[in-house]
Design an enzyme around this catalytic site. Sequence first.
Site, PDB file in Angstrom:
ATOM      1  N   THR A 195       7.853  -1.933  13.854  1.00 43.35           N
ATOM      2  CA  THR A 195       7.400  -2.608  12.637  1.00 43.35           C
ATOM      3  C   THR A 195       8.393  -3.697  12.265  1.00 43.35           C
ATOM      4  O   THR A 195       9.551  -3.652  12.665  1.00 43.35           O
ATOM      5  CB  THR A 195       7.287  -1.640  11.457  1.00 43.35           C
ATOM      6  OG1 THR A 195       8.556  -1.025  11.301  1.00 43.35           O
ATOM      7  CG2 THR A 195       6.235  -0.600  11.687  1.00 43.35           C
TER       8      THR A 195
ATOM      9  N   TRP B 273       1.797  -3.532 -14.121  1.00 45.35           N
ATOM     10  CA  TRP B 273       2.013  -4.149 -12.815  1.00 45.35           C
ATOM     11  C   TRP B 273       1.321  -5.504 -12.730  1.00 45.35           C
ATOM     12  O   TRP B 273       0.161  -5.646 -13.107  1.00 45.35           O
ATOM     13  CB  TRP B 273       1.462  -3.256 -11.707  1.00 45.35           C
ATOM     14  CG  TRP B 273       2.266  -2.013 -11.481  1.00 45.35           C
ATOM     15  CD1 TRP B 273       3.361  -1.616 -12.177  1.00 45.35           C
ATOM     16  CD2 TRP B 273       2.028  -1.000 -10.506  1.00 45.35           C
ATOM     17  NE1 TRP B 273       3.827  -0.426 -11.694  1.00 45.35           N
ATOM     18  CE2 TRP B 273       3.032  -0.017 -10.667  1.00 45.35           C
ATOM     19  CE3 TRP B 273       1.078  -0.825  -9.498  1.00 45.35           C
ATOM     20  CZ2 TRP B 273       3.105   1.111  -9.870  1.00 45.35           C
ATOM     21  CZ3 TRP B 273       1.154   0.299  -8.705  1.00 45.35           C
ATOM     22  CH2 TRP B 273       2.157   1.257  -8.878  1.00 45.35           C
TER      23      TRP B 273
ATOM     24  N   LYS C 174       6.932  -5.448 -12.088  1.00 46.41           N
ATOM     25  CA  LYS C 174       6.693  -4.535 -13.206  1.00 46.41           C
ATOM     26  C   LYS C 174       7.149  -5.207 -14.491  1.00 46.41           C
ATOM     27  O   LYS C 174       8.334  -5.362 -14.734  1.00 46.41           O
ATOM     28  CB  LYS C 174       7.421  -3.211 -12.970  1.00 46.41           C
ATOM     29  CG  LYS C 174       6.780  -2.456 -11.825  1.00 46.41           C
ATOM     30  CD  LYS C 174       7.272  -1.035 -11.692  1.00 46.41           C
ATOM     31  CE  LYS C 174       6.464  -0.366 -10.583  1.00 46.41           C
ATOM     32  NZ  LYS C 174       7.156   0.686  -9.883  1.00 46.41           N
TER      33      LYS C 174
ATOM     34  N   GLU D  11       1.337   0.650  11.916  1.00 42.78           N
ATOM     35  CA  GLU D  11       1.171   2.112  11.895  1.00 42.78           C
ATOM     36  C   GLU D  11      -0.290   2.552  11.917  1.00 42.78           C
ATOM     37  O   GLU D  11      -0.579   3.733  12.071  1.00 42.78           O
ATOM     38  CB  GLU D  11       1.827   2.695  10.622  1.00 42.78           C
ATOM     39  CG  GLU D  11       3.334   2.609  10.577  1.00 42.78           C
ATOM     40  CD  GLU D  11       3.848   1.309   9.979  1.00 42.78           C
ATOM     41  OE1 GLU D  11       3.133   0.284  10.068  1.00 42.78           O
ATOM     42  OE2 GLU D  11       4.960   1.305   9.423  1.00 42.78           O
TER      43      GLU D  11
HETATM   44  P1  AMP Z   1       2.501  -5.314   9.971  1.00 46.81           P
HETATM   45  O1  AMP Z   1       2.716  -3.891  10.324  1.00 46.81           O
HETATM   46  O2  AMP Z   1       3.652  -6.196  10.305  1.00 46.81           O
HETATM   47  O3  AMP Z   1       1.223  -5.827  10.540  1.00 46.81           O
HETATM   48  O4  AMP Z   1       2.369  -5.404   8.387  1.00 46.81           O
HETATM   49  C1  AMP Z   1       1.407  -4.633   7.700  1.00 46.81           C
HETATM   50  C2  AMP Z   1       1.342  -5.046   6.257  1.00 46.81           C
HETATM   51  O5  AMP Z   1       0.833  -6.375   6.148  1.00 46.81           O
HETATM   52  C3  AMP Z   1       0.388  -4.210   5.436  1.00 46.81           C
HETATM   53  O6  AMP Z   1       0.965  -3.010   5.018  1.00 46.81           O
HETATM   54  C4  AMP Z   1       0.093  -5.155   4.282  1.00 46.81           C
HETATM   55  O7  AMP Z   1       1.106  -5.129   3.310  1.00 46.81           O
HETATM   56  C5  AMP Z   1       0.096  -6.498   4.938  1.00 46.81           C
HETATM   57  N1  AMP Z   1      -1.280  -6.911   5.240  1.00 46.81           N
HETATM   58  C6  AMP Z   1      -1.950  -6.792   6.391  1.00 46.81           C
HETATM   59  N2  AMP Z   1      -3.200  -7.321   6.282  1.00 46.81           N
HETATM   60  C7  AMP Z   1      -3.315  -7.767   5.013  1.00 46.81           C
HETATM   61  C8  AMP Z   1      -4.361  -8.408   4.264  1.00 46.81           C
HETATM   62  N3  AMP Z   1      -5.526  -8.715   4.803  1.00 46.81           N
HETATM   63  N4  AMP Z   1      -4.105  -8.712   2.975  1.00 46.81           N
HETATM   64  C9  AMP Z   1      -2.922  -8.420   2.400  1.00 46.81           C
HETATM   65  N5  AMP Z   1      -1.910  -7.833   3.055  1.00 46.81           N
HETATM   66  C10 AMP Z   1      -2.089  -7.501   4.343  1.00 46.81           C
END
Ligand code: AMP
Length: 540
Positions: free
Chosen positions: A178, A437, A432, A323
């Site tokens: 990640t 929020w 916050k 994940e």
């Molecule tokens: P990653 O594991 O690097 O792909 O990051 C995942 C995170 O990206 C998620 O937990 C979200 O916070 C953010 N994310 C992924 N898709 C979206 C979306 N369509 N809109 C807003 N946030 C997103």
Amino acid sequence: MQDWSLTLDKLLDHAARWHGGREIVTRSVEGPVVRSTYADIHRRAKQVSHALLEAGVKPGDRVATMGWNSDRHLEAWYGAIGIGAVLHTLNPRLFPEQIVYIANHAGDEVLLADPACAPLLAEILPQCPTIRQVVFLSEAAPPTPFPALAYEAWIAGRPADTPWGGFDENAAAGLCYTSGTTGNPKGVLYGHRSNYLHAMMTLQPDALNLSARDTVLLIVPMYHANAWGVMYSAPMVGAKLVLPGQKLDGASLHELIEAEGVTYSAGVPTIWQMLLAHLKATKGKLTTLQRVTVGGSACPESIFRTLRDDYGVDVIHGWGMTETSPLATVSVPSPAIAGRSFEDQLPYKLKQGRLLCNLDLKLVDDAGRRLPHDGRTFGRLMIKGPTIASGYFRAEGGEVLDDEGFFDTGDVSTIDAEGYMQITDRAKDVIKSGGEWISSIDVENIAVAHPKAALCAVIGVVHPKWDERPVLLVQLKPGEQAGKQEFLDFLDGKIARWWMPDDVLFVDEIPLGATGKIDKKRLREGLTGYELPFDPNLRR
Ligand code: AMP
């Protein structure tokens, strides 16, 4: 019923046998666009397997790749997983010290890398003792201070009948770390079965809806979040695959889309913004593209509108994370929404969407109590299913599931009565203010629609009365000038008054992380020492 274990090698076997002539087109590292087919990829992937076995790679061993989206990368991918090795995609855009940490944590043994990564490898390899063989994904290996082979010579003349499969469907297939915005990066280990199921889930009509008739341009890097599963879903249906290599600028992508007749593509919002800017500047057209999936971060309304109104392209908003394999929700119209006008559908399209089959979602408060799905109540988003991580590689981070077996996504969201989930923030980015929020993402999405804005970010800054207040950071388009009030006026009426940023700061560049998302950690660091303009009499 017959015994048929769900192992991923079967997907490329299937594509080679039943869609063998379907093309795989790559903008190669050598420069020109090159063509091969699923049958070619299958044959060469088998040669990779032979070479890996000869290099002593055994089931469960980690084979790393570091490269852009290409045919050779795809061959290496299947060559490794076909013999039960674990394909670990390294992200070359990370900082060298992060790559060293990840490669050592993973215990990578063989590394297949694009030649452009050679200087980076010269820096990191002395610190990565487990990597014992390096192969460059090219015709010829660049000069390096370490021993390395060239891919074409490495596989040349090898037999193409190395047996694949024969292992348990729950065996590990892939490893992806990640982004690691907090603490060390953590590894997510995908299984053959979990990725097989994920591919089937994403192919559904109410998801990506890919078919043998599609030509798919995969912009999402193969090293990011399992390439959104497209390495498996495209061969599963025999879609033509277009792999753009390292050139992801608007002009290069546009050229490929038009030349190859691309019908579907997937990428993060910044990619679409760059493509749209190029199309506008050159008066370009999109004559074959029908739909795109946008995800990875929230898709701004301007992208939905421009792609639809000016180019006739439908945007499918998707949400997921490394994940979650990654795709988990997709914003396609529910029966109740489908008959409405575009304007009435848009608020739903902008949400992150409805859940794919096989999964379950819930919203909880900080004490873990379930919250209502009323479209208003914010809560922590929790998810469960066979394509969701149950923990991290080498048990890093300890137990991650709650009592009911749900994984905490770290996202804060709402779910409405129609089942549409909407991300309002990362838990750590939520602002916050006075106990309530504020969604930084909502304000960003509205602000970035300002015609002079290139990128916008909203972060919370400590406030003596309200705990935190939002500050809007704006990167203007080249050559533009703007004042603070212009942006506040633009937001006025579009967001709640108490969500209005207390300040607007113009910056030369909003930093993006290794996966193209706004790096709020660096933005916050850049604001160390900054104090909000404070008016004690101001009422919110
Ligand atoms: P990653 O594991 O690097 O792909 O990051 C995942 C995170 O990206 C998620 O937990 C979200 O916070 C953010 N994310 C992924 N898709 C979206 C979306 N369509 N809109 C807003 N946030 C997103």
